[in-house]
Motif scaffolding. Structure first.
Motif, PDB file in Angstrom:
ATOM      1  N   GLU A  27       0.720  -1.155  -0.119  1.00  0.00           N
ATOM      2  CA  GLU A  27       0.004  -0.118  -0.040  1.00  0.00           C
ATOM      3  C   GLU A  27       0.851   1.395   0.010  1.00  0.00           C
ATOM      4  O   GLU A  27       0.615   2.269  -0.851  1.00  0.00           O
ATOM      5  CB  GLU A  27      -1.140  -0.001   1.060  1.00  0.00           C
ATOM      6  N   TRP A 249       3.257   3.029  11.096  1.00  0.00           N
ATOM      7  CA  TRP A 249       2.661   2.035  10.232  1.00  0.00           C
ATOM      8  C   TRP A 249       2.314   0.937  11.288  1.00  0.00           C
ATOM      9  O   TRP A 249       1.230   0.095  10.754  1.00  0.00           O
ATOM     10  CB  TRP A 249       3.471   1.702   9.140  1.00  0.00           C
ATOM     11  N   THR A 251      -0.417   1.308  13.465  1.00  0.00           N
ATOM     12  CA  THR A 251      -1.798   1.456  13.645  1.00  0.00           C
ATOM     13  C   THR A 251      -2.765   1.495  12.322  1.00  0.00           C
ATOM     14  O   THR A 251      -3.740   1.688  12.542  1.00  0.00           O
ATOM     15  CB  THR A 251      -2.133   2.703  14.574  1.00  0.00           C
ATOM     16  N   VAL A 252      -2.299   1.315  11.229  1.00  0.00           N
ATOM     17  CA  VAL A 252      -2.794   1.421  10.064  1.00  0.00           C
ATOM     18  C   VAL A 252      -3.732   0.236   9.983  1.00  0.00           C
ATOM     19  O   VAL A 252      -3.495  -0.795  10.493  1.00  0.00           O
ATOM     20  CB  VAL A 252      -2.057   1.499   8.717  1.00  0.00           C
ATOM     21  N   LYS A 253      -4.775   0.369   9.213  1.00  0.00           N
ATOM     22  CA  LYS A 253      -5.802  -0.636   8.999  1.00  0.00           C
ATOM     23  C   LYS A 253      -5.278  -1.768   8.472  1.00  0.00           C
ATOM     24  O   LYS A 253      -5.655  -2.875   8.805  1.00  0.00           O
ATOM     25  CB  LYS A 253      -6.958   0.011   8.107  1.00  0.00           C
ATOM     26  N   GLU A 254      -4.217  -1.643   7.629  1.00  0.00           N
ATOM     27  CA  GLU A 254      -3.729  -2.852   6.781  1.00  0.00           C
ATOM     28  C   GLU A 254      -2.821  -3.692   7.440  1.00  0.00           C
ATOM     29  O   GLU A 254      -2.231  -4.791   7.272  1.00  0.00           O
ATOM     30  CB  GLU A 254      -2.904  -2.294   5.535  1.00  0.00           C
ATOM     31  N   LEU A 259      -6.064  -7.564  17.394  1.00  0.00           N
ATOM     32  CA  LEU A 259      -6.883  -6.203  18.021  1.00  0.00           C
ATOM     33  C   LEU A 259      -6.266  -5.789  19.237  1.00  0.00           C
ATOM     34  O   LEU A 259      -6.225  -4.567  19.416  1.00  0.00           O
ATOM     35  CB  LEU A 259      -8.298  -6.635  18.078  1.00  0.00           C
ATOM     36  N   LYS A 262      -3.124  -3.857  18.778  1.00  0.00           N
ATOM     37  CA  LYS A 262      -3.298  -2.502  17.997  1.00  0.00           C
ATOM     38  C   LYS A 262      -3.966  -1.789  19.135  1.00  0.00           C
ATOM     39  O   LYS A 262      -3.695  -0.533  19.346  1.00  0.00           O
ATOM     40  CB  LYS A 262      -4.212  -2.546  16.939  1.00  0.00           C
ATOM     41  N   GLN A 344      -5.800   6.902  16.333  1.00  0.00           N
ATOM     42  CA  GLN A 344      -6.969   6.378  15.410  1.00  0.00           C
ATOM     43  C   GLN A 344      -6.411   5.610  14.273  1.00  0.00           C
ATOM     44  O   GLN A 344      -5.191   5.507  13.950  1.00  0.00           O
ATOM     45  CB  GLN A 344      -7.493   7.211  14.815  1.00  0.00           C
ATOM     46  N   VAL A 345      -7.420   4.459  13.749  1.00  0.00           N
ATOM     47  CA  VAL A 345      -6.748   3.562  12.967  1.00  0.00           C
ATOM     48  C   VAL A 345      -7.337   4.254  11.404  1.00  0.00           C
ATOM     49  O   VAL A 345      -8.540   4.722  11.257  1.00  0.00           O
ATOM     50  CB  VAL A 345      -7.640   2.102  13.009  1.00  0.00           C
ATOM     51  N   GLN A 346      -6.347   4.311  10.529  1.00  0.00           N
ATOM     52  CA  GLN A 346      -6.645   4.750   9.284  1.00  0.00           C
ATOM     53  C   GLN A 346      -5.944   3.863   8.195  1.00  0.00           C
ATOM     54  O   GLN A 346      -4.966   3.150   8.465  1.00  0.00           O
ATOM     55  CB  GLN A 346      -5.906   6.034   9.076  1.00  0.00           C
ATOM     56  N   SER A 347      -6.533   4.041   7.020  1.00  0.00           N
ATOM     57  CA  SER A 347      -5.838   3.281   5.934  1.00  0.00           C
ATOM     58  C   SER A 347      -4.382   3.829   5.348  1.00  0.00           C
ATOM     59  O   SER A 347      -4.217   5.072   5.910  1.00  0.00           O
ATOM     60  CB  SER A 347      -6.577   3.271   4.630  1.00  0.00           C
TER      61      SER A 347
END
Ligand SMILES: Cc1cc2nc3c(=O)[nH]c(=O)nc-3n(C[C@H](O)[C@H](O)[C@H](O)COP(=O)(O)O)c2cc1C
Length: 374
Positions: A27, A249, A251-254, A259, A262, A344-347
């Protein structure tokens, strides 16, 4: 946001992302940066699977592979991986295994089933990292081999250069940076004290310009504490040709990972990390918890030198990864101080876009400031 590294690798922005997660590599590179896969935890067979997976998804974008071949470690000089492993295993006192077992038992971390028990030596030595380099170089899109904890050995530098790829190496002071440059390393990664993973004594604000000046005109990537575009702007203002970040990187969604892990990262503040020798034998920054505190107890043995301590802690790492919900109090959660900014979790794509926007805002602020009379 461009530098010579954009032209060198054909990337849009000089944002290098270190990660152990193949999805993040893909990504980041697809979003115009440069993803780098940390290989230390993979057997050669697993690494081959990871790289094939990345190749199939990354399009025509480049990426990198990171190894750990320390300059100094127990058993250095032994090139036979099997012999090395036997000798190292014999060198670990039983008291260390017993202490690790006791700490995990005190916290109710379940044991592995009998058939899955084991303490493998993965990367961490020249003999065990060399097959990783060979596998990486067989993948054409791997355009960079980076090494941590020492100057890559001459045979590694030669084989990377022989197939037209680039070599980078991490350092924590200007003296080591110069040693890398003299050995033929193409890109120096200057990692400040606040960074996640193995890290030295000098903070980024002081280290980055010191290294930039010491190795000029060799490009320097600024590492340690970079979580926002403002920090990228600061790094480039100090002379860096781009940034290299790891914690950003986590905490990213990918990002792979349970859980519970994270959540530990999202809850952590900038005060919740500690440099500890209890993982690998060399100081590495991770989230402080009962495991790191236990190794400071009066009944704790002294952590062993690298890579012996890794043979002790690998059991904790595997068990806490397998049973994350029961194990966060003693889990291996490497992170730098910038973890406190990540709530926060982001892409990956959203993070990349925020980094670039925030960088431009910072640059505009500076330009306005420079345009003021006085
Ligand atoms: C979870 C994690 C694991 C890391 N493992 C490695 C590694 O295997 N090899 C390596 O060269 N660096 C490793 N590092 C250090 C990164 O390459 C990078 O230099 C560091 O994360 C930069 O500081 P930052 O964490 O503040 O971004 C790791 C960092 C983190 C956060």
């Amino acid at each position: 946001m461009r530098s010579e590294l954009c032209d060198l690798f054909g990337i849009d922005v000089p944002i290098f992302a270190f990660t152990h997660c193949r999805d993040v590599v893909v990504e980041v590179s697809k979003a115009g940066g440069f993803g780098v896969l940390g290989a230390v935890g993979f057997t050669p067979r697993q690494l081959e699977i990871e790289l094939q997976w990345i190749d199939e998804r990354i399009g025509d974008r480049p990426y990198g592979v990171d190894t750990i071949i320390p300059n100094k470690y127990e058993g250095e000089g032994e090139t036979d991986a099997a012999k090395l492993e036997t000798a190292l295993r014999a060198a670990v006192p039983q008291a260390h295994y017993d202490f690790s077992d006791r700490v995990l038992a005190e916290h109710g971390v379940p044991e592995f089933p009998e058939e899955e028990k084991g303490r493998e030596l993965l990367g961490w030595t020249h003999a065990t990292a060399l097959p990783q380099v060979e596998i990486a170089l067989a993948h054409e899109k791997v355009q960079l081999i980076a090494n941590a904890l020492g100057t890559p050995p001459p045979d590694v530098i030669q084989s990377v250069h022989a197939c037209g790829r680039k070599v980078a190496a991490l350092c924590g002071n200007a003296h080591h940076a110069l040693r890398h440059k003299e050995a033929g390393v193409d890109i120096i990664i200057a990692q400040g004290h606040e960074g996640g993973g193995h890290t030295g004594e000098i903070a980024s604000m002081v280290l980055w310009p010191e290294v930039v000046d010491a190795v000029a005109p060799t490009p320097v990537l600024a590492a340690g504490g970079v979580g926002s575009g403002r920090q990228i702007a600061a790094a480039m203002a100090l002379g860096a040709a781009g940034t290299w970040s790891g914690t950003r990187w986590l905490t990213v969604k990918e990002a792979a990972g349970a859980l519970a892990q994270k959540e530990s990262y999202l809850a952590a503040t900038s005060r919740d990390t500690v440099r500890t020798r209890s993982i690998s034998g060399k100081p590495a920054r991770i989230l402080r918890n009962d495991w790191t505190e236990a190794w400071d107890r009066p009944d704790a043995p002294d952590p062993l030198p690298m890579p012996l301590q890794g043979l002790v802690s690998i059991d904790m790492m595997r068990r806490t990864m397998r049973y994350p919900d029961q194990a966060q109090a003693v889990a291996f959660n490497p992170a730098g101080q910038v973890i406190g900014m990540l709530n926060q979790v982001q892409s990956v794509r959203a993070v990349m876009s925020d980094l670039i926007d925030d960088f431009h805002e910072a640059v505009e602020r500076l330009q306005e400031s420079a345009a003021q009379p006085g």
